[in-house]
Design a protein around this motif. Structure first.
Motif, PDB file in Angstrom:
ATOM      1  N   ASN A  33      -5.614   1.473   2.265  1.00  0.00           N
ATOM      2  CA  ASN A  33      -5.867   1.533   0.823  1.00  0.00           C
ATOM      3  C   ASN A  33      -5.052   2.626   0.143  1.00  0.00           C
ATOM      4  O   ASN A  33      -4.659   2.471  -1.011  1.00  0.00           O
ATOM      5  N   GLN A  34      -4.751   3.712   0.835  1.00  0.00           N
ATOM      6  CA  GLN A  34      -3.931   4.746   0.237  1.00  0.00           C
ATOM      7  C   GLN A  34      -2.457   4.337   0.148  1.00  0.00           C
ATOM      8  O   GLN A  34      -1.688   4.943  -0.594  1.00  0.00           O
ATOM      9  N   CYS A  35      -2.076   3.290   0.838  1.00  0.00           N
ATOM     10  CA  CYS A  35      -0.705   2.776   0.799  1.00  0.00           C
ATOM     11  C   CYS A  35      -0.515   1.746  -0.319  1.00  0.00           C
ATOM     12  O   CYS A  35       0.610   1.466  -0.726  1.00  0.00           O
ATOM     13  N   ARG A  36      -1.622   1.161  -0.769  1.00  0.00           N
ATOM     14  CA  ARG A  36      -1.583   0.059  -1.731  1.00  0.00           C
ATOM     15  C   ARG A  36      -0.981   0.429  -3.085  1.00  0.00           C
ATOM     16  O   ARG A  36      -0.582  -0.452  -3.835  1.00  0.00           O
ATOM     17  N   ALA A  37      -0.916   1.688  -3.405  1.00  0.00           N
ATOM     18  CA  ALA A  37      -0.308   2.089  -4.671  1.00  0.00           C
ATOM     19  C   ALA A  37       1.167   1.679  -4.707  1.00  0.00           C
ATOM     20  O   ALA A  37       1.706   1.383  -5.778  1.00  0.00           O
ATOM     21  N   CYS A  38       1.791   1.614  -3.538  1.00  0.00           N
ATOM     22  CA  CYS A  38       3.228   1.300  -3.476  1.00  0.00           C
ATOM     23  C   CYS A  38       3.565   0.052  -2.663  1.00  0.00           C
ATOM     24  O   CYS A  38       4.635  -0.521  -2.831  1.00  0.00           O
ATOM     25  N   HIS A  39       2.684  -0.349  -1.742  1.00  0.00           N
ATOM     26  CA  HIS A  39       2.988  -1.437  -0.808  1.00  0.00           C
ATOM     27  C   HIS A  39       1.954  -2.560  -0.898  1.00  0.00           C
ATOM     28  O   HIS A  39       0.785  -2.311  -1.131  1.00  0.00           O
ATOM     29  N   THR A  40       2.432  -3.785  -0.654  1.00  0.00           N
ATOM     30  CA  THR A  40       1.552  -4.925  -0.429  1.00  0.00           C
ATOM     31  C   THR A  40       1.667  -5.290   1.040  1.00  0.00           C
ATOM     32  O   THR A  40       2.589  -4.849   1.729  1.00  0.00           O
ATOM     33  N   ILE A  41       0.755  -6.123   1.513  1.00  0.00           N
ATOM     34  CA  ILE A  41       0.790  -6.502   2.933  1.00  0.00           C
ATOM     35  C   ILE A  41       0.519  -7.992   3.132  1.00  0.00           C
ATOM     36  O   ILE A  41       0.472  -8.478   4.247  1.00  0.00           O
ATOM     37  N   ASP A  42       0.396  -8.744   2.056  1.00  0.00           N
ATOM     38  CA  ASP A  42       0.126 -10.176   2.159  1.00  0.00           C
ATOM     39  C   ASP A  42       1.380 -10.922   2.604  1.00  0.00           C
ATOM     40  O   ASP A  42       2.488 -10.605   2.166  1.00  0.00           O
TER      41      ASP A  42
END
Length: 126
Positions: A33-42
């Motif tokens: 969740n702390q990565c979601r500001a810059c990255h997606t993973i879908d």
């Protein structure tokens, strides 16, 4: 006699440094969740400020089509950097030590358990 042998052995296993490193992908999803500001993973997802990380485990660095990587990252990719577990661990703990001058502004994950969990989560996203 058996108790004298088994109990210390069981305690030693429970207290070993590897016991704390058991990977938990569900916990890693929360760390992500702390990565979601810059990255997606879908799968097939768009890139954000950082590239989409779906399938990042064991992928060549700099391989997301259409993402504009920093020059230092492109240089490391051209030199053969691949996101093995070892390289992910080093990069996620301290990105600037693996790609000096890279554009990732994240300081790194210092908690070894969170790092292990995040890597398990990333490895599960294939």
């Amino acid at each position: 006699m058996l108790r004298r042998v088994l109990l210390p052995a069981m305690l030693g296993l429970a207290l070993s440094p590897f016991a704390a490193q058991a990977q938990d992908a569900a916990a890693g999803q929360r760390v992500f969740n702390q990565c979601r500001a810059c990255h997606t993973i879908d799968a097939g997802g768009r890139s954000g400020v950082g590239p989409n990380l779906h399938g990042v485990a064991d992928r060549a660095a700099g391989a997301v089509q259409g993402f504009r990587y920093s020059n230092p990252m492109r240089e490391r990719a051209a030199a053969g950097l691949t996101w093995t577990e070892e390289n992910l661990r080093a990069y996620l703990a301290d990105p600037k030590s693996v790609v000096p001058g890279g554009s990732m502004s994240f300081a790194g994950i210092r908690n070894p358990q969170q790092l292990a969990d995040l890597i398990a989560y990333l490895q599960a996203q294939k």
